[in-house]
Scaffold this active site. Structure first.
Site, short mmCIF file in Angstrom:
data_model
loop_
_atom_site.label_atom_id
_atom_site.label_comp_id
_atom_site.label_asym_id
_atom_site.label_seq_id
_atom_site.Cartn_x
_atom_site.Cartn_y
_atom_site.Cartn_z
N LYS A 79 10.67 -14.43 20.07
CA LYS A 79 11.67 -13.64 18.96
C LYS A 79 13.01 -14.48 18.87
CE LYS A 79 11.02 -10.74 15.45
NZ LYS A 79 9.84 -10.60 14.84
N GLY A 176 4.03 3.56 1.08
CA GLY A 176 4.60 2.12 0.73
C GLY A 176 3.40 1.34 0.11
N VAL A 177 3.87 0.96 -1.21
CA VAL A 177 3.06 -0.11 -1.70
C VAL A 177 3.81 -1.37 -2.22
CG1 VAL A 177 1.10 1.45 -2.69
CG2 VAL A 177 3.32 1.35 -4.00
N GLY A 178 4.42 -1.77 -1.25
CA GLY A 178 5.19 -3.03 -1.26
C GLY A 178 4.11 -4.46 -0.94
N VAL A 180 2.28 -5.81 1.25
CA VAL A 180 1.15 -5.37 2.20
C VAL A 180 0.28 -4.16 1.33
CG1 VAL A 180 -0.32 -4.69 4.28
CG2 VAL A 180 1.70 -6.22 4.23
P1 NAD Z 1 7.61 -4.13 1.83
O1 NAD Z 1 9.19 -4.19 2.21
O2 NAD Z 1 7.14 -5.45 0.79
O3 NAD Z 1 7.00 -2.92 1.63
C1 NAD Z 1 7.43 -1.57 2.08
C2 NAD Z 1 7.41 -0.76 0.75
O4 NAD Z 1 7.65 0.62 1.55
C3 NAD Z 1 8.45 -0.94 -0.16
O5 NAD Z 1 7.95 -0.80 -1.45
C4 NAD Z 1 9.52 0.33 0.15
O6 NAD Z 1 10.09 0.56 -1.15
C5 NAD Z 1 8.57 1.29 0.70
N1 NAD Z 1 9.13 2.31 1.24
C6 NAD Z 1 10.29 2.36 2.29
N2 NAD Z 1 10.55 3.59 2.69
C7 NAD Z 1 9.61 4.40 2.13
C8 NAD Z 1 9.30 5.82 2.41
N3 NAD Z 1 10.43 6.47 3.16
N4 NAD Z 1 8.55 6.18 1.82
C9 NAD Z 1 7.63 5.63 1.09
N5 NAD Z 1 7.66 4.28 0.81
C10 NAD Z 1 8.74 3.61 1.35
O7 NAD Z 1 7.19 -4.63 3.29
P2 NAD Z 1 5.55 -5.27 3.75
O8 NAD Z 1 5.63 -6.81 3.83
O9 NAD Z 1 4.51 -4.75 2.70
O10 NAD Z 1 5.34 -4.59 5.09
C11 NAD Z 1 5.10 -3.21 5.16
C12 NAD Z 1 4.98 -2.90 6.46
O11 NAD Z 1 4.19 -3.73 7.59
C13 NAD Z 1 6.49 -3.31 7.60
O12 NAD Z 1 6.72 -2.29 8.45
C14 NAD Z 1 6.35 -4.62 8.07
O13 NAD Z 1 7.08 -4.75 9.32
C15 NAD Z 1 4.70 -4.44 8.43
N6 NAD Z 1 4.09 -5.74 8.57
C16 NAD Z 1 4.03 -6.50 7.47
C17 NAD Z 1 3.44 -7.81 7.44
C18 NAD Z 1 3.24 -8.73 6.46
O14 NAD Z 1 2.53 -9.53 6.16
N7 NAD Z 1 4.08 -8.46 5.39
C19 NAD Z 1 2.62 -8.20 8.59
C20 NAD Z 1 2.82 -7.16 9.86
C21 NAD Z 1 3.53 -6.21 9.60
#
Ligand code: NAD
Length: 343
Positions: A79, A176-178, A180
């Site tokens: 990292k 969280g509907v970002g 992933v």
């Molecule tokens: P992202 O930022 O696209 O989505 C996160 C979502 O959560 C956002 O829409 C945000 O508005 C929402 N959010 C934040 N605080 C919140 C709360 N208190 N209640 C409800 N929703 C809330 O992130 P992502 O890429 O979708 O990743 C999601 C999680 O998975 C993260 O913790 C990330 O570290 C982990 N992760 C992601 C990946 C990847 O491929 N993107 C891989 C491994 C782990």
């Protein structure tokens, strides 16, 4: 540029880099290269101290070793962290200096994007070093593969906890509907699951409700929704000794890293309450698998590799039941064995 090697027990190599000219101040931690070159994101953060930045690099590089080992990849854990200054934007000079720092490890550390480091930043870093992954030409957005891995893991959870795999009889609450979470909703709706979502970002709620028939609750309500599965896809530390006793879901399976606020205690509590916890570093390995298969192996059979996630999860749950230990502990033991038994 001054690169100083630090001696940290149980870590193969740790370096600090201070470059006055570009104002780069960074660390690279290589936890292990036992299985292969160490891979992990470059994270930029407004750390409050040197110690905090170093601690983050150490903690996250070790987690990457475990994630790669449990996904069955020939990769180690590393990292990089950059001490960011909230009052100063990233500069090309600073990112190129980071590229030189990465290059000095001659491939023992492979960089990827992470918090506050975008694919465009990775392209700048790449001007100084070939040891980067996840570039525009390469594996791209890992989120769809992360969601696929989480969904496949959920199938194992259903079978283990409820003795069936029929999602049309299942309800899931997605926090969280970002990136992933939205792909995960698509998988679940496709197989007929009843889905409830929450997000602090109104635009993401709007986007998901326009596309899929989901119910919406307030962010603070999602953990209390009476659903079979609770899926944290937003933040870490959402399961605490305080909220676990009142959790309606009997399965916890999501993408977020470090979902348990107190790893050992919460793992044990969930186990004692007969709530099945899918260890996050196993379940969310799809993004790392995507980088490994496309950028490193240069193959295109990533969906086959994703099958490692449900396979490993099954092994973990069997071990957990047989040895009467929580799944998080079983997952750590399995990863440690894979590291020990490498030939
Ligand atoms: P992202 O930022 O696209 O989505 C996160 C979502 O959560 C956002 O829409 C945000 O508005 C929402 N959010 C934040 N605080 C919140 C709360 N208190 N209640 C409800 N929703 C809330 O992130 P992502 O890429 O979708 O990743 C999601 C999680 O998975 C993260 O913790 C990330 O570290 C982990 N992760 C992601 C990946 C990847 O491929 N993107 C891989 C491994 C782990």
């Amino acid at each position: 540029m001054q690169i100083k090697k630090l001696s940290i027990p149980n870590y193969e190599e740790v370096y600090q880099c201070i470059d006055k000219e570009s104002e780069l101040h960074a660390y690279i931690a290589v936890h292990s290269t036992r299985l292969g070159p160490s891979l992990g994101g470059v994270r930029m953060w407004n750390y409050e101290s040197e110690e905090e930045a170093l601690f983050d690099a150490l903690r996250l590089s070790k987690a990457m070793t475990y994630k790669a080992a449990s996904a069955g990849l020939k990769l180690g854990g590393g990292k990089a962290v950059i001490l960011g200054n909230p009052n100063k934007p990233k500069t090309e000079k600073m990112l190129r200096a980071m590229g030189k720092f990465i290059n000095s490890l001659e491939g023992r550390y492979l960089a990827a994007e992470d918090a506050r480091i975008t694919p465009d930043d990775i392209e700048i870093i790449r001007k100084e070093t070939p040891y980067v992954t996840g570039t525009h030409e390469g594996s791209g957005d890992p989120s769809p593969l992360t969601a696929e891995g989480v969904f496949k893991g959920m199938q194992v959870c259903l079978e283990t906890q409820l003795g069936q795999q029929d999602f049309s009889k299942i309800s899931a609450a997605i926090q969280g509907v970002g990136h992933v979470g939205s792909f995960l909703v698509e998988h679940l709706v496709h197989v007929g699951a009843k889905v409830t979502v929450a997000d602090v970002n109104e635009n993401n709620i709007k986007a998901i409700t326009e596309k899929f028939p989901v119910s919406v609750v307030a962010p603070e309500e999602i953990i209390h929704v009476k659903a079979d599965i609770f899926s944290p896809c937003a933040l870490g530390g959402v399961l605490t000794p305080h909220n676990i006793p009142n959790l309606p879901a009997s399965i916890i399976a999501g993408a977020s890293n470090n979902q348990l606020s107190d790893e050992e205690k919460c793992d044990f509590m969930l186990f004692k309450e007969n709530k099945l916890f899918a260890p996050d570093f196993v379940l969310n390995g799809g993004g790392l698998i995507n980088i490994y298969v496309i950028d490193i192996l240069k193959q295109d059979n990533v969906h086959e590799w994703i099958e490692h996630i449900p396979q490993t999860l099954k092994e973990i749950f069997v071990r957990s039941q047989k040895e009467n230990i929580p799944p998080g502990q079983a997952a750590n033991e399995l990863a440690e064995e894979r590291l020990k038994n490498v030939t």
